[in-house]
Design an enzyme around this catalytic site. Structure first.
Site, PDB file in Angstrom:
ATOM      1  N   HIS A   3       0.817  -1.222   0.000  1.00 53.71           N
ATOM      2  CA  HIS A   3       0.000   0.000   0.000  1.00 53.71           C
ATOM      3  C   HIS A   3       0.846   1.265   0.000  1.00 53.71           C
ATOM      4  O   HIS A   3       0.317   2.357  -0.145  1.00 53.71           O
ATOM      5  CB  HIS A   3      -0.941  -0.006   1.206  1.00 53.71           C
ATOM      6  N   ARG A  24      -3.532  11.735   8.267  1.00 54.65           N
ATOM      7  CA  ARG A  24      -2.981  11.264   9.532  1.00 54.65           C
ATOM      8  C   ARG A  24      -1.803  12.180   9.834  1.00 54.65           C
ATOM      9  O   ARG A  24      -1.144  12.677   8.910  1.00 54.65           O
ATOM     10  CB  ARG A  24      -2.472   9.822   9.385  1.00 54.65           C
ATOM     11  N   ASP A  70       3.416   9.445  -1.089  1.00 58.21           N
ATOM     12  CA  ASP A  70       2.226   8.736  -0.633  1.00 58.21           C
ATOM     13  C   ASP A  70       1.966   7.611  -1.613  1.00 58.21           C
ATOM     14  O   ASP A  70       1.989   7.837  -2.832  1.00 58.21           O
ATOM     15  CB  ASP A  70       1.031   9.711  -0.627  1.00 58.21           C
TER      16      ASP A  70
HETATM   17  C1  GDG Z   1      -1.955   4.063   3.272  1.00 59.53           C
HETATM   18  C2  GDG Z   1      -0.993   4.727   2.292  1.00 59.53           C
HETATM   19  C3  GDG Z   1      -2.735   4.546   0.523  1.00 59.53           C
HETATM   20  C4  GDG Z   1      -8.361  10.503   7.708  1.00 59.53           C
HETATM   21  N1  GDG Z   1      -8.735  11.362   8.669  1.00 59.53           N
HETATM   22  C5  GDG Z   1      -9.952  11.002   9.073  1.00 59.53           C
HETATM   23  C6  GDG Z   1     -10.348   9.906   8.342  1.00 59.53           C
HETATM   24  N2  GDG Z   1      -9.344   9.606   7.510  1.00 59.53           N
HETATM   25  C7  GDG Z   1      -9.371   8.503   6.538  1.00 59.53           C
HETATM   26  C8  GDG Z   1      -9.509   9.048   5.135  1.00 59.53           C
HETATM   27  C9  GDG Z   1      -8.878   7.941   4.293  1.00 59.53           C
HETATM   28  C10 GDG Z   1      -7.863   7.355   5.236  1.00 59.53           C
HETATM   29  O1  GDG Z   1      -8.150   7.806   6.539  1.00 59.53           O
HETATM   30  C11 GDG Z   1      -6.452   7.810   4.898  1.00 59.53           C
HETATM   31  O2  GDG Z   1      -6.051   7.138   3.736  1.00 59.53           O
HETATM   32  P1  GDG Z   1      -4.841   7.641   2.848  1.00 59.53           P
HETATM   33  O3  GDG Z   1      -4.828   6.865   1.609  1.00 59.53           O
HETATM   34  O4  GDG Z   1      -4.995   9.093   2.598  1.00 59.53           O
HETATM   35  O5  GDG Z   1      -3.490   7.459   3.701  1.00 59.53           O
HETATM   36  P2  GDG Z   1      -2.835   6.320   4.688  1.00 59.53           P
HETATM   37  O6  GDG Z   1      -3.586   6.163   5.945  1.00 59.53           O
HETATM   38  O7  GDG Z   1      -1.418   6.753   4.881  1.00 59.53           O
HETATM   39  O8  GDG Z   1      -2.907   4.959   3.888  1.00 59.53           O
HETATM   40  C12 GDG Z   1      -1.768   5.485   1.236  1.00 59.53           C
HETATM   41  C13 GDG Z   1      -3.561   3.769   1.520  1.00 59.53           C
HETATM   42  O9  GDG Z   1      -2.753   3.135   2.498  1.00 59.53           O
HETATM   43  C14 GDG Z   1      -4.399   2.704   0.830  1.00 59.53           C
HETATM   44  O10 GDG Z   1      -3.597   1.828   0.111  1.00 59.53           O
HETATM   45  O11 GDG Z   1      -3.579   5.331  -0.286  1.00 59.53           O
HETATM   46  O12 GDG Z   1      -0.886   6.048   0.298  1.00 59.53           O
HETATM   47  O13 GDG Z   1      -0.088   5.602   2.970  1.00 59.53           O
HETATM   48  O14 GDG Z   1      -9.823   6.983   3.975  1.00 59.53           O
HETATM   49  O15 GDG Z   1     -10.843   9.268   4.894  1.00 59.53           O
HETATM   50  N3  GDG Z   1     -11.560   9.317   8.496  1.00 59.53           N
HETATM   51  C15 GDG Z   1     -12.383   9.836   9.439  1.00 59.53           C
HETATM   52  N4  GDG Z   1     -12.023  10.887  10.212  1.00 59.53           N
HETATM   53  C16 GDG Z   1     -10.849  11.482  10.074  1.00 59.53           C
HETATM   54  O16 GDG Z   1     -10.555  12.429  10.809  1.00 59.53           O
HETATM   55  N5  GDG Z   1     -13.581   9.291   9.614  1.00 59.53           N
END
Ligand code: GDG
Length: 753
Positions: free
Chosen positions: A172, A280, A379
């Site tokens: 990921h 995050r 990312d």
């Molecule tokens: C890893 C990889 C890859 C965030 N703040 C809140 C909240 N979130 C949710 C978002 C989104 C998720 O968290 C974050 O996903 P990301 O993809 O942006 O980033 P990572 O956590 O680092 O994920 C990344 C992913 O894996 C999937 O393969 O895209 O590159 O680093 O869904 O909505 N959700 C809520 N409140 C928040 O304050 N409810």
């Protein structure tokens, strides 16, 4: 709802965390489904599968025995298998190695990577625990789908336990370029770990390419198309860009609850424009530079201090990792400083929310924003950018997106920025805020089409279908272990006439650094002579080498020799060479010039003149540079000989140029003609030997040596195992003890691997 797909029927998922979080509230056990994209995407797979989902259920140390037992029961009814980890294991495997070492390094943040070895052993041990837990599913024939950087060793560990398992792996986070990946002291173990899978998936094709490049450089693995050829298996790689559950975000965005929240946010904003960041609290997400860019933007446009607000949601994350504590303070201080210098009597430009917000609040922020600022330093994908787009039912709003997020590959209609270029990001903010409504709509419509076209359910289905396909193609040959060798020898000994056609380099002796070094040892001569002494057996060496060297080495052993891939034949009775087919002459000087020029450009490459063919050897060269030169040489040869009278053949680290129509299959055809009804056995290690295998009659036995994929049904691991087989055959045919092997010890038969 995810589309139903029978492809998911027997899929077992292995991930660091289970998709639920357990907590005791008001004395009662509660399970909450994780909301993240991964849990959603894989949740659909799990629902439609009969398989399990294995993962850590979180810290249960404070939970009573009774609640724990209840938790285990509840998990079991949902086919969730908890992997318990001690506090120390969490500290070392998860926080220490996964998040402390792999996470920063794979995001190119080398200076944040503590390369001390102390946590590696726990990473290995915990990976083994996961592999063992997945073993029953693998044995059952489930597709085992392993997730992410915490479990990169699981595929190989599981493969070792269950060689026939079907294993997929998805990363990921980014796979870094070779020059960064090579810094990792445990790089070989990580690559070998991943190569246990049948399919290794990444978010983008550049991550897949980086992985293949590291394989070429560090393990010298042969790569064909986007497959790695390893230990006789074909490991597929590919890009599977992860999407989101678009329908869910659209439904949420249209819900009255979210609409109410949008109204509240909008009323508070008044005429101000809203910028939003959601991440995050992680140093890869680029929050400090984003804040600096916002500060720069306000400095360039002082009037904007009154007319914009930037809400940055930073969800607490990985508090147990030391780097994150320091980072939290840095961001706090930065927010304080910027607000201190840019606030007015009526506006505070940066609203910093260091907490998790509810899903409704999140979507309301997406929907209310004029500009979404997604500027990670690196990312893997970034789902926030896609969620913002899915939530914009009004087809308005501007996305500013880092070129270093995997999502940038798909979302080209965003304003793409370099997060390290503070001025550039500041200017992009102004461009976004002043963009005309038509342009905003056009861009957003296009972004929405892309996000809707590839949902997280499509991602899961594409991966699992590719894994099914990889399994179909992967299993071809059977590795001969000791008992299988004995059985084969018995079967061959039954034949009234037996013909052995043996390749030389890589088959009877190991591949050495240069061809000159690969001379036969005396024990090989003894072994071949012992075999040749059997009146029922006709023994042939079918090599790509030139006539002189073969005659020097084997002229006295009673063998038939085939030089230059079957172009020339030498018999023990005639003791002369004769050409097997008519072939063109006079072409060599020009082609030799090309090959020498390529050798000049490529350190370690040498040209060999075999008489009627030329070979360009690159065993000692950089594999990637050699690949480029091979490609170029093939084109140059084809340009000089457009009538096709020459052909170029890729062997084991050698490119051969030879007359068209010459191949090792010629030797087989001739032997079949001369010895009708004989049982034929062909053994070889490289691509040129495939021609022998293809020409064998139906009852012929083809044995491939080493790792490369082959049409041969049987396989031996190395030249040592070939010698073991030949010794056993010699013993059986002559009734004499077999001569000693090269190492002076009798072979105990081949190793299974
Ligand atoms: C890893 C990889 C890859 C965030 N703040 C809140 C909240 N979130 C949710 C978002 C989104 C998720 O968290 C974050 O996903 P990301 O993809 O942006 O980033 P990572 O956590 O680092 O994920 C990344 C992913 O894996 C999937 O393969 O895209 O590159 O680093 O869904 O909505 N959700 C809520 N409140 C928040 O304050 N409810």
């Amino acid at each position: 709802m995810p589309e139903r797909s029978s492809a998911f029927a027997g899929v077992t998922i292995v991930s660091n965390r289970l998709p639920v979080t357990a907590a005791v509230r008001g004395g009662r056990l509660r399970l909450q489904r994780s909301a993240g994209g991964l849990a959603t995407g894989l949740g659909g797979v799990h629902e439609q599968s009969s398989g399990a989902w294995l993962g850590w259920p979180g810290d249960l140390s404070a939970m009573s025995e009774a609640h724990r037992a209840e938790l285990h029961d509840t998990l079991a009814t949902n086919r969730l298998v908890p992997i318990d980890l001690t506090r120390q294991e969490v500290e070392r495997y998860y926080e220490g190695f996964s998040n402390g070492v792999i996470w920063p390094l794979f995001h190119y943040l080398v200076e944040r990577t503590p390369l001390d070895a102390s946590t590696w052993s726990t990473y290995v041990a915990v990976n083994r625990r996961f592999a063992e837990a997945a073993r029953p599913a693998a044995r059952r024939g489930d597709l085992v789908w392993v997730q992410d950087y915490q479990l990169m060793l699981v595929p190989a560990m599981l493969r070792e336990m269950e060689p026939e398992a079907t294993i997929g792996f998805f990363l990921h986070i980014p796979f870094p370029s070779f020059d960064v990946f090579r810094l990792l002291p445990w790089r070989l173990a990580v690559l070998e770990g991943l190569l246990g899978a049948d399919l290794v998936g990444f978010h983008t094709s550049s991550y897949a390419r980086h992985f293949l490049t590291s394989l070429r450089h560090l393990l010298d693995v042969e790569v064909a198309d986007s497959d790695a050829l390893y230990h006789g298996r074909r490991v597929r790689t590919g890009a599977f860009p992860m999407g989101i559950d678009t329908a869910r975000f659209e439904t949420l965005a249209a819900s009255p609850e979210v609409q109410r929240r949008v109204d509240v946010i909008s009323a508070d904003l008044g005429t101000r424009q809203l910028l939003v960041g959601v991440d995050r609290l992680d140093y890869t997400k680029g929050i400090p530079r984003r804040l600096l860019a916002f500060e720069r933007f306000l400095a360039k446009h002082p009037k904007r201090r009154e007319t914009v607000r930037f809400i940055q949601v930073a969800v607490p994350s990985r508090d147990g990792v030391a780097e994150y504590g320091k980072f939290k303070r840095t961001v706090n201080e930065l927010v304080g400083r910027i607000n201190g210098t840019t606030s007015t009597m009526t506006n505070v430009p940066v609203h910093y929310l260091h907490r998790q917000v509810s899903e409704q609040e999140l979507v309301a922020l997406y929907a209310a924003a004029s500009v979404m600022v997604v500027t990670p330093l690196r990312d893997g994908m970034n789902l926030v950018a896609k969620e913002f787009v899915a939530s914009r039912l009004d087809e308005d709003g501007v996305l500013i997106l880092s070129e270093f997020a995997g999502a940038a590959d798909e979302l080209g209609d965003a304003l793409i920025v370099n997060p390290y270029d503070i001025d550039g990001v500041a200017d992009a903010i102004e461009q976004a805020l002043t963009m005309g409504a038509d342009e905003r709509r056009t861009r957003m419509q296009s972004l929405r089409r892309r996000v809707r076209a590839r949902t997280v359910h499509d991602w899961a289905r594409r991966f699992v279908e590719s894994l099914h396909a990889a399994r179909e193609r992967g299993r071809q040959s059977h590795v001969l272990d000791g008992p299988a060798v004995t059985a084969l020898v018995e079967e061959l000994a039954e034949a009234p006439r037996l013909v052995l056609l043996l390749d030389y380099d890589g088959t009877l002796v190991p591949i050495e650094a240069t061809p000159d070094l690969a001379t036969p040892d005396p024990s090989l001569g003894d072994l071949l002579r012992a075999l040749a002494a059997s009146p029922r057996l006709s023994l042939h060496i079918v090599s790509g080498r030139g006539r002189d060297v073969l005659e020097t080495w084997f002229g006295g052993t009673g063998l038939t020799l085939w030089a230059e891939h079957g172009l020339w034949r030498w018999g023990p009775d005639t003791k002369t060479w004769r050409a097997n087919i008519e072939h063109p002459r006079g072409w060599k000087p020009d082609i030799a010039e090309l090959l020498h020029a390529a050798a000049e450009r490529t350190a370690g490459a040498v040209v060999e003149d075999k008489g009627d063919s030329l070979a360009w050897h690159y065993r000692l060269s950089d594999p990637l540079q050699a690949d480029t030169e091979v490609h170029r040489l093939r084109r140059e040869v084809a340009e000089q000989h457009p009538d096709g009278d020459l052909e170029t053949i890729l062997g084991s680290k050698v490119l051969e140029v030879r007359p068209h129509g010459v191949h090792k299959g010629l030797a087989v055809t001739a032997v079949v003609h001369e010895w009708p009804g004989a049982r034929l056995v062909a053994i070889g290690d490289d691509r040129t030997d495939e021609d022998m295998f293809a020409a064998l009659p139906p009852d012929g036995v083809a044995v491939c040596v080493g790792n490369r994929p082959s049409a041969a049904r049987l396989r031996l691991a190395s030249h040592r195992d070939v010698r073991g087989l030949l010794e056993a055959l010699a013993r059986r045919l002559t009734g004499q003890p077999a001569p000693a092997t090269r190492d002076g010890e009798p072979s105990s038969g081949p190793n299974p691997h």
